[in-house]
Design a protein around this motif. Structure first.
Motif, short mmCIF file in Angstrom:
data_model
loop_
_atom_site.label_atom_id
_atom_site.label_comp_id
_atom_site.label_asym_id
_atom_site.label_seq_id
_atom_site.Cartn_x
_atom_site.Cartn_y
_atom_site.Cartn_z
N LEU A 25 29.86 87.23 60.35
CA LEU A 25 28.73 86.31 60.54
C LEU A 25 27.91 86.73 61.75
CD1 LEU A 25 30.49 82.86 59.88
CD2 LEU A 25 28.97 84.11 58.32
N GLY A 26 28.60 87.14 62.82
CA GLY A 26 27.91 87.59 64.02
C GLY A 26 27.11 88.86 63.78
N GLU A 27 27.68 89.81 63.04
CA GLU A 27 26.99 91.07 62.75
C GLU A 27 25.73 90.85 61.93
OE1 GLU A 27 29.89 93.58 60.89
OE2 GLU A 27 31.12 93.68 62.71
N LEU A 28 25.77 89.86 61.04
CA LEU A 28 24.60 89.56 60.21
C LEU A 28 23.59 88.67 60.94
CD1 LEU A 28 26.38 88.94 56.81
CD2 LEU A 28 24.94 90.89 57.43
N GLY A 29 23.92 88.25 62.15
CA GLY A 29 23.02 87.41 62.92
C GLY A 29 23.02 85.95 62.49
N LEU A 30 24.02 85.54 61.73
CA LEU A 30 24.10 84.16 61.27
C LEU A 30 24.69 83.24 62.34
CD1 LEU A 30 25.35 84.81 57.64
CD2 LEU A 30 23.05 84.14 58.36
N LEU A 50 28.33 77.17 62.11
CA LEU A 50 29.58 77.86 61.82
C LEU A 50 30.47 77.01 60.92
CD1 LEU A 50 31.58 80.19 62.19
CD2 LEU A 50 32.36 79.06 64.29
N GLU A 51 30.56 75.72 61.22
CA GLU A 51 31.37 74.82 60.39
C GLU A 51 30.84 74.77 58.96
OE1 GLU A 51 31.31 71.11 62.48
OE2 GLU A 51 32.64 71.85 64.07
N GLN A 52 29.53 74.77 58.81
CA GLN A 52 28.94 74.77 57.47
C GLN A 52 29.32 76.06 56.74
OE1 GLN A 52 24.64 75.02 57.27
NE2 GLN A 52 24.64 73.75 55.43
N PHE A 53 29.22 77.18 57.40
CA PHE A 53 29.58 78.46 56.79
C PHE A 53 31.06 78.50 56.41
CE2 PHE A 53 25.98 80.59 59.40
CZ PHE A 53 25.04 80.14 58.49
N ILE A 54 31.90 77.94 57.25
CA ILE A 54 33.34 77.90 56.96
C ILE A 54 33.59 77.05 55.73
CG2 ILE A 54 35.57 77.08 57.80
CD1 ILE A 54 34.62 77.94 60.63
N ARG A 55 32.91 75.90 55.62
CA ARG A 55 33.06 75.05 54.41
C ARG A 55 32.61 75.79 53.17
NH1 ARG A 55 31.07 71.20 57.93
NH2 ARG A 55 28.99 71.32 57.00
N TRP A 56 31.45 76.47 53.24
CA TRP A 56 30.98 77.23 52.08
C TRP A 56 32.01 78.29 51.68
CZ3 TRP A 56 25.28 78.58 53.75
CH2 TRP A 56 24.50 77.42 53.71
N HIS A 57 32.57 78.94 52.68
CA HIS A 57 33.53 80.01 52.43
C HIS A 57 34.84 79.46 51.85
CE1 HIS A 57 35.55 83.84 52.98
NE2 HIS A 57 36.49 83.26 53.69
N ASN A 58 35.36 78.40 52.45
CA ASN A 58 36.66 77.86 52.01
C ASN A 58 36.56 77.01 50.76
OD1 ASN A 58 37.92 79.11 54.17
ND2 ASN A 58 37.85 77.30 55.46
N VAL A 64 30.68 86.39 52.70
CA VAL A 64 29.74 86.43 53.82
C VAL A 64 28.33 86.81 53.34
CG1 VAL A 64 29.20 87.54 56.02
CG2 VAL A 64 31.54 86.92 55.49
N GLU A 65 28.23 87.75 52.40
CA GLU A 65 26.92 88.14 51.89
C GLU A 65 26.27 86.98 51.14
OE1 GLU A 65 29.74 89.90 51.47
OE2 GLU A 65 29.31 91.61 52.80
N GLY A 66 27.06 86.21 50.40
CA GLY A 66 26.55 85.03 49.72
C GLY A 66 26.11 83.96 50.70
N ILE A 67 26.86 83.81 51.78
CA ILE A 67 26.49 82.85 52.83
C ILE A 67 25.15 83.24 53.43
CG2 ILE A 67 27.10 82.08 55.16
CD1 ILE A 67 30.06 82.14 54.22
N GLU A 68 24.97 84.54 53.67
CA GLU A 68 23.71 85.01 54.24
C GLU A 68 22.55 84.70 53.29
OE1 GLU A 68 21.82 89.07 56.14
OE2 GLU A 68 23.23 89.27 54.47
N ALA A 69 22.73 84.97 52.00
CA ALA A 69 21.67 84.71 51.02
C ALA A 69 21.38 83.21 50.91
CB ALA A 69 22.08 85.28 49.66
N LEU A 70 22.43 82.41 50.84
CA LEU A 70 22.25 80.97 50.72
C LEU A 70 21.56 80.39 51.96
CD1 LEU A 70 22.76 78.45 49.04
CD2 LEU A 70 25.07 78.35 49.98
N HIS A 71 21.98 80.84 53.12
CA HIS A 71 21.36 80.38 54.37
C HIS A 71 19.88 80.75 54.41
CE1 HIS A 71 20.94 79.31 58.56
NE2 HIS A 71 20.52 80.53 58.83
#
Length: 98
Positions: A25-30, A50-58, A64-71
């Motif tokens: 997440l840090g490398e992608l700048g999220l 970060l908590e939102q990304f963790i919920r999406w992931h879990n 992570v790539e999907g999180i980046e696109a969704l964000h």
């Protein structure tokens, strides 16, 4: 410890995530990470995101790539909604002149 940031190791322990996940997440700048080595930190103002990304992931098994696109898409929707609101206000102003 600075009042406005959390130790990276504490963040991993509290949220029960792998280092590679937060690093990605840090490398992608999220998520903004600061410091280096054992003195790495996550800024408090980044924790909600970060908590939102963790919920999406879990919960939804999004990588992570999907999180980046969704964000990115959600940020674009927010910008478009703000533009729509601005245009509605402008239209309302001009209608009030008639």
């Amino acid at each position: 410890m600075n009042e406005k940031r959390m130790l990276y190791s504490d963040c991993i322990r509290i949220y029960e995530v792998e280092e590679t996940f937060i690093d990605s997440l840090g490398e992608l700048g999220l998520v903004r990470l600061s410091g280096d080595g054992d003195d790495r930190f996550v800024e408090y103002d980044e924790l909600e995101l970060l908590e939102q990304f963790i919920r999406w992931h879990n919960d939804m098994d999004i990588n992570v790539e999907g999180i980046e696109a969704l964000h990115h898409m959600l940020m674009r929707v927010k910008l478009l909604q703000a533009e729509i609101d601005s245009l509605k206000n402008e239209l309302q102003f001009y209608r009030s002149l008639i």
